[in-house]
Design an enzyme around this catalytic site. Structure first.
Site, PDB file in Angstrom:
ATOM      1  N   ASP A 126       0.857  -1.174   0.000  1.00  0.00           N
ATOM      2  CA  ASP A 126       0.000   0.000   0.000  1.00  0.00           C
ATOM      3  C   ASP A 126       0.900   1.233   0.000  1.00  0.00           C
ATOM      4  OD1 ASP A 126      -2.230   1.553   0.076  1.00  0.00           O
ATOM      5  OD2 ASP A 126      -2.651   1.235   2.197  1.00  0.00           O
ATOM      6  N   ASP A 166      -2.072  -3.297   6.615  1.00  0.00           N
ATOM      7  CA  ASP A 166      -2.186  -2.977   8.033  1.00  0.00           C
ATOM      8  C   ASP A 166      -3.617  -2.733   8.490  1.00  0.00           C
ATOM      9  OD1 ASP A 166      -2.711  -0.612   6.781  1.00  0.00           O
ATOM     10  OD2 ASP A 166      -1.165   0.558   7.808  1.00  0.00           O
ATOM     11  N   ASP A 205      -7.499  -5.110   4.570  1.00  0.00           N
ATOM     12  CA  ASP A 205      -6.402  -5.848   3.942  1.00  0.00           C
ATOM     13  C   ASP A 205      -6.430  -7.336   4.294  1.00  0.00           C
ATOM     14  OD1 ASP A 205      -5.282  -3.606   2.708  1.00  0.00           O
ATOM     15  OD2 ASP A 205      -4.161  -3.073   4.512  1.00  0.00           O
TER      16      ASP A 205
END
Length: 773
Positions: A462, A661, A665
């Site tokens: 990300d 995180d 996800d």
């Protein structure tokens, strides 16, 4: 219960032990202690000592209120077969290895103490036995001095206690392996040592059963010295192995030592005292003085200080902490005095969870171990067959005394082929790697994740919080209609005040920095992957990306050019709509972490292709990717699209690692070959991942990759040498070199070689402790 009934029947006054809750009699000679104006009675000296260590805790009834269940006792497991779990130490029924505590402790190993004593006693007997049998080679013909028969009886007297007492654990484990139909190293040792001793016993007391060719002057040759030296050497190997295995738990012990044994509790009346850490409960107020370790996970309620969090983040610089800031148990308070409130205690603290994760990883099995397991299942029966064939071959074709040569050859094969090194090759490396990783902030969930990480060729990351600092700042406010920039920012900040997104926080903080009074929003709604909307001061306000504006039927084509200029600078541009009009743009920038560029270079050097998957705009994502040299960008990705990306890459035959995180996800982390959870993220992300990185940036991924590759390489080295050792050792022991060179491997040399093979595997695995991450 019967004791309590007897006391009641006798009319004896009773009291409740405040530590264990047991009913005890109030009699003059009872164990008792005073606290305040009250006298307490105890069932045992242990309970009394426990009470006196923290009388406030037990006298207040906190113990009975909070401790509803007794703490679980130490459990023991096999290092090679983690499915074996017992409540007390012993031997593994499958492989015969000693069970070890599931959580390393500072207590000395009972088996190590016992085996060390047996080793020294065996060695003390082996020395005179070797002198008796081989002294003539060094000018000490002791056997000639005292006579062969007397020397044989002395050998019997010296060897029998060693075989029957010192080697008893070997025979017990060997017998257990036969009963459980799980032949292992102890099967071979028991058969080998037993055969040498029994042959010697018959030769000592019934020499007449042997042909004349077997006689050596007054009697028949024996193998007492071989049996005892073999036992002593096996004990040497076992002691070295046990000591090395203890060292593999050093990392966990070091983690456990980070938490102090006591915490300074502050009572409601302001008095303070040191209480045992296990008595601290959630909500307790504690004082952390300069130089003290933080005892539990907590929140600062008074004071300011610098706290060294390197054990969690790996960052050497202390972090400033003040009221409202969280603290992690085990971190070190540097200079100021803090008053904290316990938030998570006992097994719930981050330190305890780290220790548990490392312990679980140590006991997990890597897929690469399947080869060793399969070989080992056929290995012992095959070795027994080879030993029998060698025995028959020497008995049939060997020189006289053929039986002596046959026994020596068979015993050598059995001893040298012990598969201990083969069984240790994988678990000892995994154990060491898990501890080394914990020291570097890389927590391995299981051995399979480590093996998969070594094979990964594609990494999905990300942008926010991974490549960037995760602390965006407001940079621009652009008016597109009649509204002023101040009005746009005021309405946007009021709307975002109800959101927890990092970009929302940046807008709110940016408004505060301009001394703008932020109102409240009603009818607040967050639209996943698009933005937020609500009502501020009676006006409908929407803030989000182009997709949200299209949902509102607003044309952004004229505003896209202004937004693209901001995006090209790596900023995130968000449109603000007021009523039915596009009113302006707010832009937020999230600075790239200083470590990101170096980490990406290191990952490229390791052969990884890096894909950035972000919900941000394509132009903004490309600007960040271009600055960092990222291989591929997937922008405008919604949470559900990340799992689809993982599936797409799998379809292309790629081995994928996914770093994330957040809660959104978790599906992608679970779908990837290896999920990498940033330790700063949500618990569900950590649960879904195979590896947790306590430091939330790419340097942790570099460490994980380095550790994984080094560990798998180490395992392969161990397996190679274990296989090579047995492939070469068994034929040598069987005597293949005798017809050409006249060389026959002594059983004692075989025992030494077997012990050294295990020690060499462990020594190689322990090199991982010094691996630079």
């Amino acid at each position: 219960m019967e004791q309590a009934a007897d006391l009641t029947a006798q009319g004896t006054a009773q009291a409740v032990d405040p530590v264990c809750g047991m009913k005890v009699a109030k009699i003059p000679d009872a164990r008792q202690a005073k606290h305040g104006d009250e006298t307490f009675y105890f069932c045992s000296a242990k309970c009394q000592t426990t009470f006196e260590a923290d009388p406030v805790y037990y006298a207040s009834g906190t113990a009975s209120d909070r401790n509803t269940t007794a703490p679980a006792g130490t459990q023991y497991t096999c290092p090679m077969h983690p499915e074996i779990v017992r409540d007390e130490p012993g031997a593994c029924p499958i492989c015969g290895m000693a069970l070890e505590p599931m959580l390393p402790s500072d207590e000395p190993s009972e088996e190590l103490t016992d085996f060390t004593r047996r080793m020294w006693i065996s060695a003390a007997a082996a020395v005179p036995l070797v002198i008796l049998t081989m002294g003539e080679m060094v000018g000490l013909p002791v056997r000639d001095w005292i006579g062969h028969r007397i020397a044989t009886y002395v050998e019997f007297v010296l060897a029998t206690p060693i075989v029957l007492w010192a080697a008893r654990p070997f025979f017990e484990r060997g017998w257990s392996s036969i009963v459980n139909r799980s032949p292992n190293m102890w099967t071979l040792i028991a058969i080998g040592v037993g055969a040498a001793y029994l042959y010697s016993l018959v030769a000592t007391f019934l020499p007449g059963v042997f042909p004349e060719a077997y006689r050596m002057g007054e009697g028949v040759g024996t193998y007492y010295e071989a049996a005892v030296v073999i036992i002593a050497l096996i004990f040497v190997g076992q002691v070295l192995e046990l000591r090395a295995r203890e060292r593999t738990g050093d990392a966990i012990r070091a983690l456990l030592d980070l938490a102090p044994k006591t915490a300074r509790r502050i009572l409601p009346d302001g008095t303070e005292y040191d209480a045992p850490l296990e008595n601290i409960v959630e909500g307790d107020r504690l004082r952390v003085r300069p130089g003290d370790a933080v005892p539990v996970d907590a929140t600062v309620i008074e004071g300011t200080s610098s706290v060294d969090e390197s054990m969690i983040t790996g960052e050497p610089l202390p972090v400033e902490k003040g009221p409202g800031d969280p603290l992690t148990g085990g971190t070190l308070n540097k200079n100021g005095s803090l008053v904290i409130e316990a938030a998570r205690v006992g097994a719930d603290t981050m330190l305890s969870q780290i220790v548990e994760m490392v312990s679980n990883a140590r006991r997990s099995r890597a897929p690469i171990q399947g080869l060793a397991d399969k070989v080992a299942s056929y290995f012992v029966p095959t070795v027994v067959v080879i030993a029998l064939l060698a025995f028959v071959a020497w008995l049939t074709f060997g020189p006289q005394p053929a039986l002596a040569f046959a026994i020596a050859s068979a015993v050598s094969v059995l001893i040298i082929a012990c598969p201990c090194a083969l069984g240790l090759a994988t678990p000892i490396s995994i154990t060491t790697a898990a501890g080394r990783g914990a020291q570097a902030g890389v927590l391995i969930k299981d051995a399979e994740a480590l093996e998969r990480m070594a094979k990964v060729d594609t990494l999905i990351v990300d942008k926010t919080g991974t490549l960037t600092e995760g602390k965006p700042r407001l940079t621009d406010v652009t008016a597109l209609a009649d509204e002023s920039e101040e009005t746009i920012l005021t309405l946007a900040a009021a709307l975002e005040k109800g959101s927890e997104h990092p970009l929302a926080e940046a807008i709110v903080e940016g408004a505060k920095a301009k001394d703008i009074r932020i109102g409240d929003a009603t009818n607040f709604e967050a639209v996943t992957g698009k933005g937020v909307r609500g009502t501020v001061s009676g006006r409908a306000v929407s803030l989000g990306n182009s997709a949200m504006m299209r949902d509102l039927s607003l044309d952004t084509s004229t505003a896209e050019d202004a937004a693209d200029v901001l995006r090209a600078e790596g900023k995130t541009a968000m449109f603000v709509a007021i009523g039915e009009k596009l009113a302006g743009i707010v832009a937020v920038a999230d600075p790239i972490k200083e470590t990101t560029a170096d980490a990406i270079r290191a990952l490229h050097a390791a052969g990884l292709r890096i894909i950035m998957a972000t919900g941000d705009n394509e132009r903004t994502a490309q600007a960040v990717a271009g600055a960092l040299g990222i291989d591929e960008v997937r922008a405008g990705v919604l949470p559900q699209d990340k799992k689809a990306l993982v599936d797409e890459l799998h379809a292309e035959g790629r081995k994928v690692a996914m770093a994330g995180d957040g809660v959104n996800d978790a599906p992608a982390l679970a779908a990837a070959d290896v999920g990498l959870a940033m330790g700063t993220g949500a618990d569900v992300a950590v649960e879904s991942a195979g590896i947790t990185l306590l430091q939330g940036d790419l340097t942790g991924i570099v460490r994980a990759r380095t550790l994984a590759v080094a560990t798998i390489r180490n395992i392969r080295q161990n397996l190679f040498w274990a296989f090579a050792y047995n492939t070469l050792g068994v034929p040598l022991a069987a005597g293949v070199l005798y017809p050409v060179f006249g060389l026959l491997l002594s059983p004692m040399i075989a025992a030494a070689a077997m012990s050294l093979s295990s020690v060499s595997v462990i020594a190689n695995a322990l090199r991982l402790r010094s691996l630079k991450l």
